[in-house]
Design a protein around this motif. Sequence first.
Motif, PDB file in Angstrom:
ATOM      1  N   TYR A   1     -13.165 -25.145 -30.794  1.00 28.46           N
ATOM      2  CA  TYR A   1     -11.718 -24.919 -30.803  1.00 28.46           C
ATOM      3  C   TYR A   1     -11.409 -23.643 -30.025  1.00 28.46           C
ATOM      4  O   TYR A   1     -12.326 -22.858 -29.727  1.00 28.46           O
ATOM      5  CB  TYR A   1     -11.160 -24.816 -32.247  1.00 28.46           C
TER       6      TYR A   1
ATOM      7  N   ASP B   1     -16.101 -14.911 -31.041  1.00 30.49           N
ATOM      8  CA  ASP B   1     -16.362 -16.248 -30.496  1.00 30.49           C
ATOM      9  C   ASP B   1     -15.243 -16.723 -29.581  1.00 30.49           C
ATOM     10  O   ASP B   1     -15.299 -17.834 -29.065  1.00 30.49           O
ATOM     11  CB  ASP B   1     -16.552 -17.275 -31.626  1.00 30.49           C
ATOM     12  N   GLN B   2     -14.198 -15.887 -29.402  1.00 33.77           N
ATOM     13  CA  GLN B   2     -13.062 -16.243 -28.543  1.00 33.77           C
ATOM     14  C   GLN B   2     -12.831 -15.113 -27.540  1.00 33.77           C
ATOM     15  O   GLN B   2     -12.911 -13.942 -27.914  1.00 33.77           O
ATOM     16  CB  GLN B   2     -11.792 -16.422 -29.388  1.00 33.77           C
TER      17      GLN B   2
ATOM     18  N   ASP C   1     -15.496 -10.121 -35.191  1.00 36.35           N
ATOM     19  CA  ASP C   1     -14.575 -11.138 -35.675  1.00 36.35           C
ATOM     20  C   ASP C   1     -15.227 -11.805 -36.900  1.00 36.35           C
ATOM     21  O   ASP C   1     -16.413 -11.590 -37.170  1.00 36.35           O
ATOM     22  CB  ASP C   1     -14.342 -12.150 -34.535  1.00 36.35           C
TER      23      ASP C   1
ATOM     24  N   ASP D   1     -10.756 -12.353 -28.779  1.00 36.13           N
ATOM     25  CA  ASP D   1     -11.338 -11.331 -29.660  1.00 36.13           C
ATOM     26  C   ASP D   1     -11.728 -10.090 -28.866  1.00 36.13           C
ATOM     27  O   ASP D   1     -11.859  -9.004 -29.430  1.00 36.13           O
ATOM     28  CB  ASP D   1     -12.625 -11.856 -30.334  1.00 36.13           C
TER      29      ASP D   1
ATOM     30  N   ASP E   1     -14.312 -15.514 -38.277  1.00 34.60           N
ATOM     31  CA  ASP E   1     -14.519 -16.971 -38.224  1.00 34.60           C
ATOM     32  C   ASP E   1     -15.334 -17.408 -37.017  1.00 34.60           C
ATOM     33  O   ASP E   1     -14.961 -17.149 -35.868  1.00 34.60           O
ATOM     34  CB  ASP E   1     -13.165 -17.690 -38.245  1.00 34.60           C
ATOM     35  N   ASP E   2     -16.426 -18.073 -37.309  1.00 38.56           N
ATOM     36  CA  ASP E   2     -17.364 -18.564 -36.307  1.00 38.56           C
ATOM     37  C   ASP E   2     -17.934 -17.453 -35.434  1.00 38.56           C
ATOM     38  O   ASP E   2     -18.418 -17.700 -34.322  1.00 38.56           O
ATOM     39  CB  ASP E   2     -16.739 -19.724 -35.514  1.00 38.56           C
ATOM     40  N   THR E   3     -17.870 -16.244 -36.018  1.00 38.37           N
ATOM     41  CA  THR E   3     -18.622 -15.112 -35.484  1.00 38.37           C
ATOM     42  C   THR E   3     -19.643 -14.664 -36.525  1.00 38.37           C
ATOM     43  O   THR E   3     -20.828 -14.522 -36.213  1.00 38.37           O
ATOM     44  CB  THR E   3     -17.686 -13.954 -35.112  1.00 38.37           C
TER      45      THR E   3
HETATM   46 MG   LIG Z   1     -13.422 -16.417 -34.530  1.00 37.67          MG
END
Ligand SMILES: [Mg+2]
Length: 215
Positions: free
Chosen positions: A212, A191-192, A62, A195, A64-66
């Motif tokens: 989030y 991060d989710q 992923d 994902d 974002d924020d990965t």
């Molecule tokens: Mg992400």
Amino acid sequence: MPSAQSVPALEQPANVGDVKLVATAYYNGGAYERDLAAVTSEVSSWLSKRASQVSQPALVLDVDDTVLSNWQVIKADDFGRVIEGPCNALPAGPCGWAAWDLLGRAPAITPSLRMFEQARALGVAVFFITGRPESQRAATERNLRNTGYGGFTRLVMVPDGKHYSSAADFKAPVRAGIEGEGQTIIANMGDQPSDLAGGHAERTFLLPNPFYRIP
Ligand SMILES: [Mg+2]
């Protein structure tokens, strides 16, 4: 003698303001970075072991924020997920997430970048699958290349105007397609949970993200 105070049983959950303080301390105190490194270390060990055992090994990541950090906008928006609107008041904020994405200024998550470099050194093809729309392709590719993620095979983005109730509805079929090309997805990291849901990877790795939720 006053009687003991009677407190009725209430159903209220944790106070959002308190939870934001805990999340901020998690980031600022370094525990977030340590947790990220703990997970990427697991991925690295697995890649080292597995990459040479399969043909066309692939790693799905992923964005974002990965691999890229959005902490600046998370902090500026006080954990709000405001998609629309300008992003011209950083670091104070507010900052619209879509405008932030188009700036292409998200820094690399260092443990993820180290793991990415190791994957490339092992000959593992890297596929980024992101919920960002195609309209953000130029900015996202520039952001990835400028932060050290230049050697990827493909960036797969959501077609403009398409919406999915869960990111998994978009991402899992993309992974199936990559497998259909003959790649073996030995690891999928995000991060989710969305994902990672839906299969089509030998192993999945979930990074921490208490900031989030993407359904
Ligand atoms: Mg992400």
